[in-house]
Scaffold this motif. Structure first.
Motif, short mmCIF file in Angstrom:
data_model
loop_
_atom_site.label_atom_id
_atom_site.label_comp_id
_atom_site.label_asym_id
_atom_site.label_seq_id
_atom_site.Cartn_x
_atom_site.Cartn_y
_atom_site.Cartn_z
N UNK A 62 0.87 -1.17 0.00
CA UNK A 62 0.00 0.00 0.00
C UNK A 62 0.91 1.22 0.00
N UNK A 63 0.71 2.11 -0.90
CA UNK A 63 1.64 3.21 -1.09
C UNK A 63 1.44 4.36 -0.12
N UNK A 64 0.24 4.48 0.43
CA UNK A 64 -0.01 5.61 1.31
C UNK A 64 -1.18 5.31 2.23
N UNK A 65 -1.31 6.14 3.23
CA UNK A 65 -2.46 6.06 4.12
C UNK A 65 -2.58 7.38 4.84
N UNK A 73 7.13 8.97 5.25
CA UNK A 73 7.05 8.78 6.70
C UNK A 73 6.55 7.37 7.00
N UNK A 74 7.45 6.37 6.92
CA UNK A 74 7.01 4.99 7.09
C UNK A 74 6.39 4.70 8.46
N UNK A 80 -0.86 4.20 11.02
CA UNK A 80 -2.20 4.34 10.48
C UNK A 80 -2.78 2.96 10.14
N UNK A 81 -1.99 2.13 9.49
CA UNK A 81 -2.46 0.78 9.13
C UNK A 81 -2.72 -0.06 10.38
#
Length: 85
Positions: A62-65, A73-74, A80-81
């Motif tokens: 997933x590239x973003x959230x 910002x990993x 978030x995930x």
């Protein structure tokens, strides 16, 4: 405590076939080959039936959230995930 048994564990640089993973209070407390790992009595047993299990793996495909890209910002993206399953 839970025990995922009969799994192939996906490690950083190798696989552990016929393995078990112990989880307590949402944290991994032990892992290894089933023949070498003692599963405590009273564990809820989850039979993985030979499927692959990636302990601690987060799907970063997933590239973003939450408007945050993993590349930028990993930690924020991973948090978030984790909050949203």
């Amino acid at each position: 405590m839970k025990a995922i048994v009969n799994a192939t564990l996906v490690m950083r640089d190798h696989l552990i076939p016929e393995a078990a993973l112990l989880i307590e209070d949402g944290r991994i407390t032990g892992f290894g080959e089933m023949r070498a790992l003692s599963v405590p009595a009273g564990c809820k047993i989850i039979d993985a039936q030979g499927l692959f299990v990636g302990p601690g793996l987060i799907d970063i495909h997933t590239h973003a959230s939450d408007k945050v890209f993993f590349i930028d910002d990993p930690v924020a993206a991973a948090q978030h995930h984790l909050r949203h399953g």
